[in-house]
Design an enzyme around this catalytic site. Structure first.
Site, PDB file in Angstrom:
ATOM      1  N   SER A  56       0.799  -1.224   0.000  1.00 19.73           N
ATOM      2  CA  SER A  56       0.000   0.000   0.000  1.00 19.73           C
ATOM      3  C   SER A  56       0.833   1.277   0.000  1.00 19.73           C
ATOM      4  CB  SER A  56      -0.957   0.016   1.196  1.00 19.73           C
ATOM      5  OG  SER A  56      -0.265   0.256   2.403  1.00 19.73           O
ATOM      6  N   LYS A 102       0.638   4.961   6.598  1.00 19.03           N
ATOM      7  CA  LYS A 102      -0.059   5.740   5.575  1.00 19.03           C
ATOM      8  C   LYS A 102       0.565   7.132   5.475  1.00 19.03           C
ATOM      9  CE  LYS A 102      -2.983   2.392   4.905  1.00 19.03           C
ATOM     10  NZ  LYS A 102      -2.945   1.582   3.665  1.00 19.03           N
TER      11      LYS A 102
END
Length: 212
Positions: A56, A102
């Protein structure tokens, strides 16, 4: 007399050896305990180990990379747009606590949305060129089609607009087609108290050492 003195000397020598061994063991135990305390303090209050799992955050952080995230800078400093953060999340299925890596995209009070592959903050286009390169996005979309036999669409799928609360942050992975993040209804904006660490110091693989 000579034999008696010799025996006394030998006994004294054995006692000294025993005492030295005991002292060595105690010194080792002291060093071990102190080292353990230092490690615990470091891991819980200064930095915490991070193991990157999944794709990710590619190409910024790759699957299998290992390092530490900074707890102090998060506690004492501000979180800025573009910062990489470690977020505490709860798995939907197991209910277990997880930590995701993230990137901060939007800050408290801002309105964020994506249209035609472009992210907008308060109606102004966000420049993401420092961490999203066109060749990487093109290749990722091509690989996605080859893997799933379907076009993903724009690299950043449309969402929003979403106006964040006073303690809410919008986070996304750099590899948008393969990132579960704030765009998902089950995730949404993350709260300030979900931010666990700021930045990642990669230590392994050795050719990837550096602060991200």
């Amino acid at each position: 007399m000579k034999d008696s003195n010799s025996k006394k000397i030998k006994k004294a020598g054995r006692k000294d050896e025993e005492k030295t061994l005991v002292d060595d063991i105690l010194d080792f135990v002291k060093v071990f305990v102190i080292s353990a305390i230092v490690v615990l303090l470091f891991v819980n209050f200064i930095a915490h180990p991070v193991n990157v799992e999944g794709r990710s955050m590619s190409p910024t952080l790759l699957n299998g990379e290992y390092g530490f995230t900074n707890l102090i800078s998060l506690a004492t400093g501000e979180v800025n747009r573009g910062d990489i953060v470690v977020v505490t999340m709860t798995d939907d299925e197991t209910g277990k606590e997880e930590r995701w890596v993230k990137r901060i995209i939007a800050l408290p009070g801002e309105t964020v949305e994506a249209k035609d592959g472009v992210v907008y903050i308060n109606s102004e286009a966000l420049d993401e060129s420092s961490y999203l390169k066109q060749d990487f996005m093109d290749q990722t979309l091509a690989d996605f089609k080859a893997e799933y036999d379907v076009d993903y669409g724009p690299f950043t799928s449309d969402f929003g607009p979403v106006t964040l609360g006073e303690d809410e942050y919008w986070v996304m992975g750099d590899n948008r087609p393969h990132s579960k993040d704030s765009r998902y209804p089950t995730v949404g904006p993350v709260k300030k108290d979900q931010l666990y660490g700021k930045g990642v110091l990669v230590l392994y693989p050795f050719d990837k050492i550096g602060v991200k």
